[in-house]
Write a protein that holds these residues in place. Structure first.
Motif, mmCIF file in Angstrom:
data_model
loop_
_atom_site.group_PDB
_atom_site.id
_atom_site.type_symbol
_atom_site.label_atom_id
_atom_site.label_comp_id
_atom_site.label_asym_id
_atom_site.label_seq_id
_atom_site.Cartn_x
_atom_site.Cartn_y
_atom_site.Cartn_z
ATOM 1 N N ASP A 1 0.959 -1.329 -0.156
ATOM 2 C CA ASP A 1 -0.071 -0.104 0.169
ATOM 3 C C ASP A 1 0.824 1.093 0.043
ATOM 4 N N LEU A 2 0.920 2.029 -1.216
ATOM 5 C CA LEU A 2 1.891 3.163 -1.262
ATOM 6 C C LEU A 2 1.469 4.192 -0.437
ATOM 7 N N ALA A 3 -0.078 4.428 -0.047
ATOM 8 C CA ALA A 3 -0.279 5.344 0.605
ATOM 9 C C ALA A 3 0.101 5.260 2.071
ATOM 10 N N SER A 4 0.276 3.792 2.707
ATOM 11 C CA SER A 4 0.701 3.678 3.822
ATOM 12 C C SER A 4 1.699 2.724 3.900
ATOM 13 N N PRO A 5 3.085 2.771 3.573
ATOM 14 C CA PRO A 5 3.983 1.747 3.450
ATOM 15 C C PRO A 5 4.896 1.378 4.677
#
Length: 213
Positions: free
Chosen positions: A160-164
């Motif tokens: 999840d690039l929004a919450s890495p």
């Protein structure tokens, strides 16, 4: 490629996959090419689409991986004369990565265990071309219950690039021990901690199952 050709180290090959499979011995990566075209193409095959292969030798390629230890391979016996350019004109990974690493000035390369056995072929090409061999470290892979590497091909869930940060905290999988509060912080603080505290000697050598994350 021009340098290899000038020194007589590459040759055209018109063999099909079926022809290679019928005359080759098998290893863990597939059939080992037996060199049918090494001495030139016969008249009936000269116009066929062809790959370009590099001539290999029985000399033993040895290297020391920074994590996996000593790696050795007789390229001719274990891999055969391998392809540098496919019949469609596309250059293969083995040649492209060697040239690309030199062009970028790479001195240290970290990548997955699935590429460990292709490293001797790259070192072989580096020696032919007079390139310096980088320092290598091959990391363990995360695999599923079938022993397959997690990837898009095996339908693994992407990061999840929004919450890495929760995924990056799986540095524990690599033997590192980031404090829990890093997950609640920011990406800059995480990388600062990782760069200051990275200890390669703590990385486990073998592949790990997804359930261990």
């Amino acid at each position: 490629m021009a340098e290899l050709n000038k020194n007589g180290l590459i040759y055209s090959c018109t063999c099909t996959r079926r022809e290679i499979a019928d005359s080759a011995v098998m290893n863990s990566e597939g059939p080992v090419y037996s060199g049918q075209c090494r001495n030139g193409l016969s008249g009936g095959y000269a116009g066929r689409p062809h790959t370009l292969r590099v001539k290999t030798e029985c000399s033993r390629i040895e290297s020391v991986d920074h994590l996996q230890g000593k790696v050795h391979q007789c390229v001719q016996r274990e891999m055969g004369d391998f392809v540098l350019r496919r019949a469609d004109g596309i250059y293969t990974y083995q040649l492209a990565v060697v040239v690309d690493d030199v062009w970028q000035g790479m001195t240290h390369i970290v990548r997955g265990m699935d590429l460990l056995h292709s490293t001797p072929r790259q070192i072989y090409l580096q020696k032919l071309l007079g390139y310096q061999t980088p320092v290598y470290l091959h990391l363990p892979l995360v695999v599923n219950e079938q022993g397959e590497k997690l990837s898009r091909q095996t339908l693994a869930t992407p990061i999840d690039l929004a919450s890495p940060l929760p995924q990056l905290a799986t540095l524990r999988f690599l033997g590192q021990n980031p404090p829990d509060e890093l997950v609640e912080g920011d990406i800059t603080s995480f990388w600062q901690w990782a760069q200051a505290n990275w200890q390669a000697e703590k990385i486990p050598k073998g592949n790990r199952f997804m359930s261990e994350l």
